[in-house]
Design an enzyme around this catalytic site. Structure first.
Site, short mmCIF file in Angstrom:
data_model
loop_
_atom_site.label_atom_id
_atom_site.label_comp_id
_atom_site.label_asym_id
_atom_site.label_seq_id
_atom_site.Cartn_x
_atom_site.Cartn_y
_atom_site.Cartn_z
N LYS A 13 15.00 0.91 9.07
CA LYS A 13 13.71 -0.76 8.91
C LYS A 13 13.40 -0.21 7.36
O LYS A 13 12.96 0.60 7.10
CB LYS A 13 12.48 -0.29 9.16
N ASP B 36 8.20 5.06 15.05
CA ASP B 36 8.01 5.89 14.03
C ASP B 36 6.50 6.09 13.70
O ASP B 36 6.88 7.63 12.50
CB ASP B 36 9.22 5.41 13.54
N LYS C 263 12.06 -1.30 3.50
CA LYS C 263 10.46 -1.70 3.36
C LYS C 263 11.07 -2.23 1.08
O LYS C 263 11.85 -1.17 0.36
CB LYS C 263 9.83 -1.01 3.23
N LYS D 1 2.14 -5.77 17.91
CA LYS D 1 1.06 -4.83 17.56
C LYS D 1 -0.26 -4.99 18.11
O LYS D 1 -0.93 -5.43 18.49
CB LYS D 1 0.68 -4.71 15.97
N ASP E 57 5.55 -11.47 12.09
CA ASP E 57 4.57 -9.85 11.65
C ASP E 57 2.58 -10.51 11.96
O ASP E 57 2.12 -10.79 12.73
CB ASP E 57 4.93 -8.62 11.71
N GLU F 29 11.57 -9.23 8.60
CA GLU F 29 10.47 -9.48 9.05
C GLU F 29 9.26 -9.56 7.08
O GLU F 29 9.11 -9.29 6.97
CB GLU F 29 9.77 -8.07 9.34
N ARG G 298 0.68 -1.25 -0.27
CA ARG G 298 -0.07 -0.13 0.57
C ARG G 298 1.01 1.58 -0.09
O ARG G 298 1.54 1.10 0.35
CB ARG G 298 -1.03 -0.05 0.93
N THR H 31 11.26 4.82 9.25
CA THR H 31 11.32 3.42 8.15
C THR H 31 11.33 4.03 6.84
O THR H 31 11.47 5.29 6.67
CB THR H 31 9.72 3.03 7.94
N CYS I 249 3.94 -0.88 15.37
CA CYS I 249 2.43 -0.21 15.18
C CYS I 249 2.99 -0.08 13.76
O CYS I 249 3.30 -0.77 12.60
CB CYS I 249 2.84 0.95 15.82
N ASP J 23 11.74 -4.97 6.14
CA ASP J 23 10.88 -5.99 5.61
C ASP J 23 10.27 -6.12 4.96
O ASP J 23 9.78 -4.88 3.91
CB ASP J 23 9.52 -4.68 6.71
N ASP K 98 9.95 -0.60 16.89
CA ASP K 98 9.34 0.44 16.32
C ASP K 98 7.99 0.78 16.25
O ASP K 98 7.15 0.72 15.91
CB ASP K 98 9.19 -1.24 14.55
#
Length: 365
Positions: free
Chosen positions: A160, A323, A162, A267, A243, A218, A24, A135, A295, A190, A321
């Site tokens: 982190k 942020d 992505k 989370k 996750d 992750e 997304r 991130t 989160c 991740d 994590d």
């Protein structure tokens, strides 16, 4: 302290830059906010984002769940009956985890206010200072490298990264970022469920053979693919973190029993709130498995709650994590935990320490 009313609204906060993952792209935080009023005049605050691609929760579904399924069961209940309230919330309906989390956060806020303590002390105490990663959204390689270098220069010691859109480009992304920040920052990867098990093993092996030591990878595969997660776990040296495969205590027990993950990402929006997050942290601690407190794309209320839980359960929650608020242009609240780049400081006010909500948009029942 008795619950007299529960109302909801929204906060909308633009992001500094678009948040991009394998599944997304988001340009603003747009979260449900819960206010629980009491006969003592105290107000508890909760929050949840509509992360439909992960939890299935939408603004409309959370509104329905909170106002018409959870609220009627909680009116008139004493806050001191915390266990009863949490049991009622968790058993009022199936799933709807983020809606449950928003309500539970507000309840725990009130419970700690009733005790006259910040939430982390009411939960058992801990260090009031945490350190979060930041991130780096998936993007063109040059953009990700520039973002990573900027973050390191600002003092972030853990990034982190992505990935998960194209395995070949993903590998080049990691190599380029590592070359730019080597020795100055830890790298967490991740994939956001974007790889197949074989792709993940191939990618991680190439990264390992290039001399790049990732702190963790992750959720490389779909959340339901526990066998795929196990396949990767057995074939790489890099720690694997679950996750989307680990919503609640039952899933966590299964992951630990199957030895399918090294680390569990907790989370509040997946667990349905604080009570089950605590349960997961205690299960992981029993088996000697580390956890991360993470989160969704959340702002200050729910991230404050997550930070308080992480501080109180630091014996098992060893990675942070949180942020979400750092990605926002402006704070959504006055009060709560404070952020100074990667440094997160818990307040000493009772509960979550929320003083006011910025740009609150109320809903009608």
């Amino acid at each position: 302290m008795k619950i007299t009313d529960i109302s909801i609204g929204m906060v909308e906060v633009p992001l500094i830059t678009p948040f991009k993952t394998a599944i997304r792209t988001v340009e603003q935080v747009k979260d449900i906010v819960v206010l629980i009023e009491t006969d003592s005049g105290h107000i508890g605050y909760g929050e949840a984002p509509p992360t439909s691609v992960i939890t299935g929760d939408t603004i409309a579904s959370m509104k329905e769940a909170i106002l018409h399924h959870l609220k009627p069961k909680l009116l008139g209940v004493e806050i001191e009956n915390l266990n009863y309230i949490c049991h009622t919330i968790q058993n009022a309906m199936v799933n709807n985890f983020s809606a449950k989390a928003a309500i539970e956060i507000a309840v725990y806020d009130l419970w700690a206010q009733m005790l006259g303590q910040p939430l982390y002390k009411a939960l058992g105490g801990g260090d009031s200072k945490l350190t979060t990663d930041v991130t780096i959204s998936v993007d063109y390689i040059d953009k990700m490298v520039a973002d990573a270098v900027k973050a390191v220069e600002q003092g972030y010691e853990t990034l982190k990264i992505k990935v998960g859109k194209d395995i070949g480009i993903d590998i080049e992304r990691i190599k380029a970022i590592h070359a730019a920040v080597e020795g100055r920052s830890l790298l967490r990867l991740d994939a956001n469920q974007g790889w197949t098990p074989k792709q993940a093993v191939k990618a991680i092996n190439i990264i390992e053979n290039a001399g790049i030591n990732l702190e963790l990878v992750e959720q490389p595969v779909k959340g339901h693919d526990i066998e795929g997660l196990k396949y990767i776990f057995d074939r790489v040296h890099t720690p694997i973190m679950a996750d989307e495969s680990s919503f609640g205590p039952r899933e966590v027990i299964g992951l630990i029993q199957k030895q399918a993950a090294d680390i569990i990402n907790i989370k509040l929006m997946k667990t349905g709130g604080i009570s089950r997050a605590i349960h997961i942290a205690d299960i992981a601690s029993t088996f000697g498995v580390d956890c991360m407190m993470g989160c969704m794309l959340e702002s200050n209320i729910s991230v404050s709650a997550a930070a308080h839980v992480a501080a109180a359960k630091s014996h098992s929650i060893r990675k942070i994590d949180l942020d979400g608020p750092l990605l926002c242009k402006t704070p959504s609240i006055q009060g709560g935990v404070t952020f100074d780049k990667s440094d997160v400081t818990l307040n000493e006010s009772p509960g979550l320490g929320v003083k006011a909500i910025n740009h609150f948009i109320p809903f009608n029942d």
